[in-house]
Design a protein around this motif. Structure first.
Motif, PDB file in Angstrom:
ATOM      1  N   SER A  66     -91.833-113.738  32.626  1.00  0.00           N
ATOM      2  CA  SER A  66     -92.279-112.560  33.359  1.00  0.00           C
ATOM      3  C   SER A  66     -91.163-111.971  34.209  1.00  0.00           C
ATOM      4  O   SER A  66     -90.183-112.636  34.520  1.00  0.00           O
ATOM      5  CB  SER A  66     -93.434-112.940  34.285  1.00  0.00           C
ATOM      6  N   ARG A 103     -90.712-111.091  43.521  1.00  0.00           N
ATOM      7  CA  ARG A 103     -90.622-112.121  44.572  1.00  0.00           C
ATOM      8  C   ARG A 103     -89.268-112.825  44.486  1.00  0.00           C
ATOM      9  O   ARG A 103     -88.616-112.815  43.441  1.00  0.00           O
ATOM     10  CB  ARG A 103     -91.806-113.093  44.504  1.00  0.00           C
ATOM     11  N   ARG A 162     -87.590-119.267  44.068  1.00  0.00           N
ATOM     12  CA  ARG A 162     -87.738-120.508  44.838  1.00  0.00           C
ATOM     13  C   ARG A 162     -86.579-121.416  44.463  1.00  0.00           C
ATOM     14  O   ARG A 162     -85.881-121.163  43.480  1.00  0.00           O
ATOM     15  CB  ARG A 162     -89.060-121.199  44.485  1.00  0.00           C
ATOM     16  N   TYR A 182     -88.194-116.595  35.748  1.00  0.00           N
ATOM     17  CA  TYR A 182     -88.597-115.188  35.799  1.00  0.00           C
ATOM     18  C   TYR A 182     -87.346-114.331  35.609  1.00  0.00           C
ATOM     19  O   TYR A 182     -86.225-114.816  35.740  1.00  0.00           O
ATOM     20  CB  TYR A 182     -89.142-114.836  37.201  1.00  0.00           C
ATOM     21  N   GLU A 195     -98.247-105.480  30.781  1.00  0.00           N
ATOM     22  CA  GLU A 195     -99.212-105.447  31.889  1.00  0.00           C
ATOM     23  C   GLU A 195     -98.418-105.722  33.144  1.00  0.00           C
ATOM     24  O   GLU A 195     -97.338-106.290  33.082  1.00  0.00           O
ATOM     25  CB  GLU A 195    -100.324-106.499  31.706  1.00  0.00           C
ATOM     26  N   TYR A 206     -95.608-108.515  39.568  1.00  0.00           N
ATOM     27  CA  TYR A 206     -95.378-109.405  38.425  1.00  0.00           C
ATOM     28  C   TYR A 206     -95.729-108.641  37.169  1.00  0.00           C
ATOM     29  O   TYR A 206     -96.722-107.902  37.142  1.00  0.00           O
ATOM     30  CB  TYR A 206     -96.297-110.636  38.496  1.00  0.00           C
ATOM     31  N   GLY A 207     -94.962-108.838  36.089  1.00  0.00           N
ATOM     32  CA  GLY A 207     -95.297-108.151  34.846  1.00  0.00           C
ATOM     33  C   GLY A 207     -94.719-108.845  33.622  1.00  0.00           C
ATOM     34  O   GLY A 207     -93.773-109.623  33.718  1.00  0.00           O
ATOM     35  N   GLU A 265    -101.697-113.761  36.279  1.00  0.00           N
ATOM     36  CA  GLU A 265    -102.861-113.701  37.166  1.00  0.00           C
ATOM     37  C   GLU A 265    -103.932-112.780  36.558  1.00  0.00           C
ATOM     38  O   GLU A 265    -103.747-112.167  35.516  1.00  0.00           O
ATOM     39  CB  GLU A 265    -102.455-113.356  38.612  1.00  0.00           C
TER      40      GLU A 265
HETATM   41  P1  5GP Z   1     -95.817-117.568  41.417  1.00  0.00           P
HETATM   42  O1  5GP Z   1     -95.289-116.666  42.491  1.00  0.00           O
HETATM   43  O2  5GP Z   1     -96.536-118.766  41.995  1.00  0.00           O
HETATM   44  O3  5GP Z   1     -94.764-117.958  40.417  1.00  0.00           O
HETATM   45  O4  5GP Z   1     -96.907-116.739  40.599  1.00  0.00           O
HETATM   46  C1  5GP Z   1     -97.969-116.125  41.286  1.00  0.00           C
HETATM   47  C2  5GP Z   1     -99.006-115.664  40.282  1.00  0.00           C
HETATM   48  O5  5GP Z   1     -98.451-114.651  39.445  1.00  0.00           O
HETATM   49  C3  5GP Z   1     -99.469-116.784  39.341  1.00  0.00           C
HETATM   50  O6  5GP Z   1    -100.889-116.726  39.266  1.00  0.00           O
HETATM   51  C4  5GP Z   1     -98.834-116.428  38.029  1.00  0.00           C
HETATM   52  O7  5GP Z   1     -99.627-116.845  36.931  1.00  0.00           O
HETATM   53  C5  5GP Z   1     -98.821-114.917  38.119  1.00  0.00           C
HETATM   54  N1  5GP Z   1     -97.875-114.284  37.188  1.00  0.00           N
HETATM   55  C6  5GP Z   1     -96.697-114.784  36.731  1.00  0.00           C
HETATM   56  N2  5GP Z   1     -96.143-113.925  35.869  1.00  0.00           N
HETATM   57  C7  5GP Z   1     -96.998-112.870  35.747  1.00  0.00           C
HETATM   58  C8  5GP Z   1     -96.990-111.663  34.962  1.00  0.00           C
HETATM   59  O8  5GP Z   1     -96.096-111.376  34.181  1.00  0.00           O
HETATM   60  N3  5GP Z   1     -98.040-110.828  35.119  1.00  0.00           N
HETATM   61  C9  5GP Z   1     -99.068-111.085  35.965  1.00  0.00           C
HETATM   62  N4  5GP Z   1    -100.056-110.193  36.012  1.00  0.00           N
HETATM   63  N5  5GP Z   1     -99.111-112.215  36.702  1.00  0.00           N
HETATM   64  C10 5GP Z   1     -98.093-113.093  36.597  1.00  0.00           C
END
Ligand code: 5GP
Length: 188
Positions: A41, A45, A48, A57, A76, A85-86, A107
């Motif tokens: 994705s 953010r 980490r 990412y 999306e 996030y996408g 998500e």
């Molecule tokens: P984290 O910041 O913990 O890596 O991710 C936060 C949330 O964003 C998680 O629920 C993860 O599944 C979601 N997420 C990660 N990549 C994508 C994406 O490409 N699209 C969307 N819609 N959510 C994502």
């Protein structure tokens, strides 16, 4: 949003609240099926510790992310806990055209969009055994400050309400059992 057709491979969307164990389940599935493809994705953010650009990412600025939206490079996208996030469209389409099983770990708001662009996708919602257990998992992970955990928990409660809208619901209580149920759905 541009309509996309599935020619040969399949698209599997794993969704559910943060901390529910989507990441662990996906990593286990990839170990069992090394020929499957996990979409990387894009996000605004910050990385980490131990996360690298292009691996965990694609880490973009807000301006870059906006450009990707405008240029329809994302299948999306959603705002989540203050960040964007996408899913990059091109790699997913290429892998599916080559007959691969492609996994998205995303998500809930984004997962709902996939419903329109890929009607053939298998959409799977991962549930925690309870909200209390989800909170314990989020805190135990130690990756986020308390304020971020509170945001994620509030969001999780809203997300859980959407579970019935998805094709399948799996409770991640026992990891092995959840993994078995997932494999069955994806391979059937
Ligand atoms: P984290 O910041 O913990 O890596 O991710 C936060 C949330 O964003 C998680 O629920 C993860 O599944 C979601 N997420 C990660 N990549 C994508 C994406 O490409 N699209 C969307 N819609 N959510 C994502």
């Amino acid at each position: 949003m541009v309509e996309t057709s599935v020619s040969s491979g399949q698209l599997v969307v794993l969704t559910g609240p943060s901390g529910v164990g989507k990441g662990t389940l996906v990593q286990r599935l990839l170990t069992l099926h090394p020929d499957w493809f996990l979409s990387i994705s894009a996000t605004t953010r910050s990385p980490r510790e131990g996360e690298f650009d292009g691996q965990s990412y694609y880490f973009l600025s807000k301006d870059q992310f906006q450009t990707w939206i405008t240029e329809e490079k994302l299948l999306e996208w959603a705002e989540y806990a203050g960040n964007y996030y996408g899913t990059p469209r091109e790699p997913v389409e290429t892998q599916i055209a080559q007959g691969k099983t492609v996994l998205l770990e995303i998500e809930v708001v984004g997962a709902k969009q996939i419903q329109q662009t890929f009607p053939a996708a298998r959409r799977i919602f991962i549930l925690p055994p309870s909200v209390e257990i989800l909170e314990t998992r989020l805190r135990g992970r130690g990756t986020d400050p308390d304020s971020a955990i509170a945001k994620r928990l509030a969001q999780a409660k809203e997300e859980l309400a959407a579970a019935p809208e998805f094709d399948y619901q799996i409770v991640n209580n026992d990891l092995e059992q959840a993994l078995g149920e997932l494999s069955q759905i994806i391979c059937e």
